[in-house]
Scaffold this active site. Structure first.
Site, PDB file in Angstrom:
ATOM      1  N   ASP A 259      44.208  45.658  37.291  1.00  0.00           N
ATOM      2  CA  ASP A 259      44.657  44.299  36.936  1.00  0.00           C
ATOM      3  C   ASP A 259      44.105  43.851  35.577  1.00  0.00           C
ATOM      4  O   ASP A 259      44.391  42.741  35.131  1.00  0.00           O
ATOM      5  CB  ASP A 259      44.298  43.290  38.048  1.00  0.00           C
ATOM      6  CG  ASP A 259      42.800  43.207  38.322  1.00  0.00           C
ATOM      7  OD1 ASP A 259      42.125  44.264  38.321  1.00  0.00           O
ATOM      8  OD2 ASP A 259      42.299  42.088  38.538  1.00  0.00           O
ATOM      9  N   HIS A 260      43.360  44.717  34.907  1.00  0.00           N
ATOM     10  CA  HIS A 260      42.854  44.426  33.556  1.00  0.00           C
ATOM     11  C   HIS A 260      43.467  45.336  32.490  1.00  0.00           C
ATOM     12  O   HIS A 260      43.344  45.063  31.302  1.00  0.00           O
ATOM     13  CB  HIS A 260      41.328  44.560  33.537  1.00  0.00           C
ATOM     14  CG  HIS A 260      40.651  43.572  34.440  1.00  0.00           C
ATOM     15  ND1 HIS A 260      39.917  42.512  33.976  1.00  0.00           N
ATOM     16  CD2 HIS A 260      40.639  43.469  35.792  1.00  0.00           C
ATOM     17  CE1 HIS A 260      39.477  41.801  35.006  1.00  0.00           C
ATOM     18  NE2 HIS A 260      39.907  42.367  36.114  1.00  0.00           N
TER      19      HIS A 260
ATOM     20  N   HIS B  90      29.722  45.643  38.614  1.00  0.00           N
ATOM     21  CA  HIS B  90      31.074  45.591  39.189  1.00  0.00           C
ATOM     22  C   HIS B  90      31.749  46.960  39.019  1.00  0.00           C
ATOM     23  O   HIS B  90      32.265  47.534  39.958  1.00  0.00           O
ATOM     24  CB  HIS B  90      31.863  44.489  38.489  1.00  0.00           C
ATOM     25  CG  HIS B  90      33.289  44.379  38.901  1.00  0.00           C
ATOM     26  ND1 HIS B  90      33.671  43.953  40.149  1.00  0.00           N
ATOM     27  CD2 HIS B  90      34.432  44.633  38.222  1.00  0.00           C
ATOM     28  CE1 HIS B  90      34.999  43.956  40.233  1.00  0.00           C
ATOM     29  NE2 HIS B  90      35.482  44.370  39.076  1.00  0.00           N
TER      30      HIS B  90
ATOM     31  N   HIS C 208      39.646  48.453  35.835  1.00  0.00           N
ATOM     32  CA  HIS C 208      40.482  48.089  36.986  1.00  0.00           C
ATOM     33  C   HIS C 208      41.908  47.761  36.540  1.00  0.00           C
ATOM     34  O   HIS C 208      42.120  47.173  35.480  1.00  0.00           O
ATOM     35  CB  HIS C 208      39.865  46.903  37.743  1.00  0.00           C
ATOM     36  CG  HIS C 208      38.696  47.325  38.593  1.00  0.00           C
ATOM     37  ND1 HIS C 208      37.728  46.458  39.036  1.00  0.00           N
ATOM     38  CD2 HIS C 208      38.356  48.553  39.092  1.00  0.00           C
ATOM     39  CE1 HIS C 208      36.839  47.118  39.767  1.00  0.00           C
ATOM     40  NE2 HIS C 208      37.193  48.385  39.805  1.00  0.00           N
TER      41      HIS C 208
ATOM     42  N   ASP D  85      34.873  40.788  34.986  1.00  0.00           N
ATOM     43  CA  ASP D  85      34.611  40.535  36.416  1.00  0.00           C
ATOM     44  C   ASP D  85      33.125  40.615  36.733  1.00  0.00           C
ATOM     45  O   ASP D  85      32.738  40.943  37.851  1.00  0.00           O
ATOM     46  CB  ASP D  85      35.357  41.567  37.289  1.00  0.00           C
ATOM     47  CG  ASP D  85      36.851  41.302  37.355  1.00  0.00           C
ATOM     48  OD1 ASP D  85      37.302  40.273  36.823  1.00  0.00           O
ATOM     49  OD2 ASP D  85      37.564  42.135  37.955  1.00  0.00           O
TER      50      ASP D  85
ATOM     51  N   HIS E  87      36.876  46.430  31.490  1.00  0.00           N
ATOM     52  CA  HIS E  87      36.633  47.516  32.455  1.00  0.00           C
ATOM     53  C   HIS E  87      37.959  48.063  32.954  1.00  0.00           C
ATOM     54  O   HIS E  87      39.022  47.505  32.688  1.00  0.00           O
ATOM     55  CB  HIS E  87      35.728  47.052  33.595  1.00  0.00           C
ATOM     56  CG  HIS E  87      36.337  46.039  34.525  1.00  0.00           C
ATOM     57  ND1 HIS E  87      36.652  44.770  34.120  1.00  0.00           N
ATOM     58  CD2 HIS E  87      36.699  46.108  35.839  1.00  0.00           C
ATOM     59  CE1 HIS E  87      37.166  44.097  35.137  1.00  0.00           C
ATOM     60  NE2 HIS E  87      37.215  44.891  36.194  1.00  0.00           N
TER      61      HIS E  87
ATOM     62  N   HIS F  63      39.016  35.700  36.555  1.00  0.00           N
ATOM     63  CA  HIS F  63      39.707  35.290  37.788  1.00  0.00           C
ATOM     64  C   HIS F  63      39.436  33.828  38.101  1.00  0.00           C
ATOM     65  O   HIS F  63      38.352  33.317  37.826  1.00  0.00           O
ATOM     66  CB  HIS F  63      39.252  36.138  38.984  1.00  0.00           C
ATOM     67  CG  HIS F  63      39.774  37.539  38.976  1.00  0.00           C
ATOM     68  ND1 HIS F  63      41.034  37.869  39.404  1.00  0.00           N
ATOM     69  CD2 HIS F  63      39.195  38.691  38.575  1.00  0.00           C
ATOM     70  CE1 HIS F  63      41.208  39.178  39.282  1.00  0.00           C
ATOM     71  NE2 HIS F  63      40.107  39.710  38.769  1.00  0.00           N
TER      72      HIS F  63
HETATM   73 ZN   LIG Z   1      37.481  44.392  38.314  1.00  0.00          ZN
END
Ligand SMILES: [Zn+2]
Length: 272
Positions: A58-59, A114, A56, A140, A54, A178
């Protein structure tokens, strides 16, 4: 040589999962290029592809630097292609990703909640085809003892997405992105104070984390025992959520939504 899946820890609590066979690697959700480059150099691995679950940051934060050095295919959700930007292969529900260097085929599942376009990759190590011991790279969506927050989708969407994951064979290994397990377990223990599996897991994960080891992967069978978000039809969870949220008779979807809201406002008691 067997397929291995190992975590690259990054930021404060992210894992970029590295799938590897015979000197070739595929990285999942690289939010930062630095830690990935260090592992590739240390283990003398050739990067063959990148998978994204996805959009975001941090990905995906490492995509630009990684693809500048390694011109490899980048797979990710078609629904988030515009925000991710670097995809060479835009994926939808039912697509299959064949990673030839790893001799591995992954199925693409759309698991919104999410984020709206979130996808999961469901795989089966070809050498273990008969054991049913597959795995899922779920981003996530599902965490050990918890689940992702609702940033874009509805509780109904996430409940359905988690229901699909929960129906995978119990031995399926779950690679979440995570290390939230202990904080999630603190909440799970408040929801289900009498759940012995949750109590045991808190002890086990504390020991692992004290040694600096990841609590992951989990398995679907294990999550069905300890994850309140997969247990919204269990009478103990139903009663706890109804009491906390002051709601009456409720469908599993309503219990799920109320449980997610409860967790959003939950702060774990500070332990000494
Ligand atoms: Zn995420």
């Amino acid at each position: 040589m067997d397929l291995s899946i190992t975590p690259i820890p990054a930021f404060t609590d992210n894992y970029f999962w590295l799938l590897e066979r015979g000197g070739t690697a595929v990285v999942v959700d690289p939010g930062d290029a630095g830690p990935v480059e260090r592992v590739l150099a240390d283990r003398r691995l050739v990067l063959a592809a990148i998978l994204v679950t996805h959009h975001h940051f941090d990905h995906i934060g490492g995509l630009k630097a990684l693809t500048a050095r390694h011109p490899v295919p980048v797979y990710g959700p078609a629904a988030e292609q515009r925000t991710i930007g670097a995809l060479t292969h835009a994926l939808q529900e039912g697509d299959r990703v064949w990673l030839a260097p790893l001799n591995l085929e992954l199925q693409v599942w759309e698991v919104p909640g999410h984020t709206l376009g979130h996808i999961a990759y469901v795989g089966k190590d070809p050498r273990q085809q008969n054991s049913g011991a597959g795995f899922v790279l779920c981003g996530d969506t599902l965490f050990s003892a918890g689940c992702g927050r609702l940033f874009e989708g509805t509780a109904e969407q996430l409940h359905r997405s988690l229901g699909r994951l929960a129906a995978l064979p119990p031995a399926t290994r779950v690679y979440c992105t995570h290390e939230y397990t202990l904080a999630n377990l603190a909440f799970a223990a408040v929801v289900e104070p009498d759940n012995a599996a949750v109590r045991e897991e808190i002890g086990r994960v504390r020991e692992l984390r004290a040694r600096g080891e990841p609590s992951l992967p989990s398995t679907i069978g294990h999550e069905l025992q300890i994850n309140p978000f997969l247990r919204v039809e269990d009478p103990a969870v139903v009663v706890a959520v109804q009491r906390q949220s002051a709601i009456g008779a409720s469908s599993p979807g309503e219990i799920f939504a109320a449980l997610r809201r409860w967790k959003d406002g939950f702060r774990a008691p500070i332990s000494p």
